[in-house]
Design an enzyme around this catalytic site. Structure first.
Site, PDB file in Angstrom:
ATOM      1  CE  LYS A  64      -4.238  -2.182   1.460  1.00  0.00           C
ATOM      2  NZ  LYS A  64      -4.708  -3.133   2.436  1.00  0.00           N
ATOM      3  CE1 TYR A 241      -4.108  -4.344   7.606  1.00  0.00           C
ATOM      4  CE2 TYR A 241      -2.756  -5.363   9.284  1.00  0.00           C
ATOM      5  CZ  TYR A 241      -3.136  -5.244   7.967  1.00  0.00           C
ATOM      6  OH  TYR A 241      -2.543  -6.019   7.029  1.00  0.00           O
ATOM      7  CB  VAL A 259      -2.862 -10.651   6.017  1.00  0.00           C
ATOM      8  CG1 VAL A 259      -3.785  -9.643   6.671  1.00  0.00           C
ATOM      9  CG2 VAL A 259      -3.062 -10.692   4.504  1.00  0.00           C
TER      10      VAL A 259
HETATM   11  N1  GLU Z   1      -4.535  -8.848  -0.133  1.00  0.00           N
HETATM   12  C1  GLU Z   1      -5.029  -8.656   1.194  1.00  0.00           C
HETATM   13  C2  GLU Z   1      -6.474  -8.220   1.175  1.00  0.00           C
HETATM   14  O1  GLU Z   1      -6.811  -7.305   0.529  1.00  0.00           O
HETATM   15  C3  GLU Z   1      -4.181  -7.676   1.908  1.00  0.00           C
HETATM   16  C4  GLU Z   1      -4.653  -7.451   3.324  1.00  0.00           C
HETATM   17  C5  GLU Z   1      -3.590  -7.027   4.249  1.00  0.00           C
HETATM   18  O2  GLU Z   1      -2.427  -7.415   4.176  1.00  0.00           O
HETATM   19  O3  GLU Z   1      -3.964  -6.219   5.100  1.00  0.00           O
HETATM   20  O4  GLU Z   1      -7.307  -8.777   1.819  1.00  0.00           O
END
Ligand code: GLU
Length: 305
Positions: A64, A241, A259
């Site tokens: 991100k 998060y 994740v």
């Molecule tokens: N590809 C994962 C999703 O969009 C990434 C989530 C994450 O790492 O927070 O669910």
């Protein structure tokens, strides 16, 4: 430093048993929760590593900040900010109704999925294939690793099961916040999350962000210092998060988790840190990874507070 990392890693190893690998992307459920690795890259070029630092894993949400950088480089700050907000909640101080039938750009944040999916649409390119190649190139440059590539199995696994992201993307579309074909945008997003990286890669990325956009030991500027500032500020407030406040207290440096078990941390002007341990806590952050970073931060006085 190397022996400090070994010592802290051994202290944190037992806690790998308390984490749980992500299962909502079936391929990630195959991860080995006992793995724990760290790579520290200092601004003087010295690097130190311990444990499973060379293991490869998918970048997931640690992409991100790269999506945000590329969107900033392609469109400038004002345009990105008009499309994707920067606040942790996107709600006023006295908001009571959290389901008030409105979804606005200021409700989005680049470090959580809706904002990240919107950012995918801001990246320049005549096709999503071209956009992906540009993202891959930037990731290889930031990590200084030409081996960063797509993990096909994880990509296919998430594309098959990523219905929550589909729901979010359709909601964005319904509220006029997403241009283009939903499935095309999502395909790009799933591929972005499935880049295969190592702790060393995350440390190198973190070092560029710590170094105001310049590669260490080089005058080469990859992006303007103000973009590093923008990204680091959002990492500090929203990178972990809804555990970002707790992380700010315990560790106190900008960071982004994914994740897949990766954490990229930025110690402004001093170092980039890459961590990997796939056992997650309830918020989706690497459990042993945070504990290791907390201990390192305490021992080296890294907190910016
Ligand atoms: N590809 C994962 C999703 O969009 C990434 C989530 C994450 O790492 O927070 O669910």
């Amino acid at each position: 430093m190397e022996s400090l990392l070994e010592e802290l890693l051994e202290e944190c190893r037992p806690c790998t048993r308390e984490g749980h690998v992500a299962t909502y992307i079936p391929e990630l459920a195959k991860g080995d929760p006992s793995q724990l690795g760290i790579y520290v890259l200092r601004s003087d070029g010295h690097h130190y590593q311990a444990g499973d630092w060379s293991a490869r894993f998918t970048i997931q949400s640690v992409v991100k900040p790269i999506l945000l950088l590329l969107a900033l480089m392609d469109n400038g700050e004002a345009c990105v900010r008009a499309r994707v907000g920067v606040e942790a909640t996107g709600k006023p101080f006295d908001a009571i109704n959290v389901t008030d039938q409105a979804l606005l750009s200021e409700h989005l944040n680049p470090m959580v999925n809706m904002g990240a999916i919107t950012m995918c649409t801001l990246i320049h390119g005549d096709s999503y294939e071209e956009k992906f190649q540009r993202l891959l190139e930037l990731t290889r440059t930031l990590t200084q690793d030409p081996e960063v590539c797509l993990d096909e199995a994880v990509y296919r696994s998430e594309k098959r099961t990523g219905n929550k992201n589909r729901a979010m993307a359709f909601l964005l579309k319904a509220y006029g916040l997403l241009d283009g074909e939903v499935e095309e945008v999502l395909d790009f997003y799933f591929r972005a999350c499935s880049l295969s990286v190592s702790c060393q890669d995350l440390a190198s990325m973190g070092m560029v962000l710590a170094n105001h956009g310049r590669l260490p030991h080089s005058e080469q500027s990859l992006f303007p210092a103000q973009y590093a500032n923008y990204v680091n500020a959002i990492l500090m407030t929203c990178g972990m998060y809804d555990g970002s406040g707790d992380f700010a207290i315990r560790v106190g440096i900008p960071a982004k988790s994914g994740v897949g078990g990766g954490i990229m941390a930025v110690v402004p002007t001093q170092m980039g840190i890459g961590i990997f341990s796939p056992g997650l806590d309830q918020k989706g952050n690497s459990l042993a990874g945070i504990q290791l970073l907390e201990r390192l931060s305490n021992r080296l006085y890294l907190s910016i507070f």
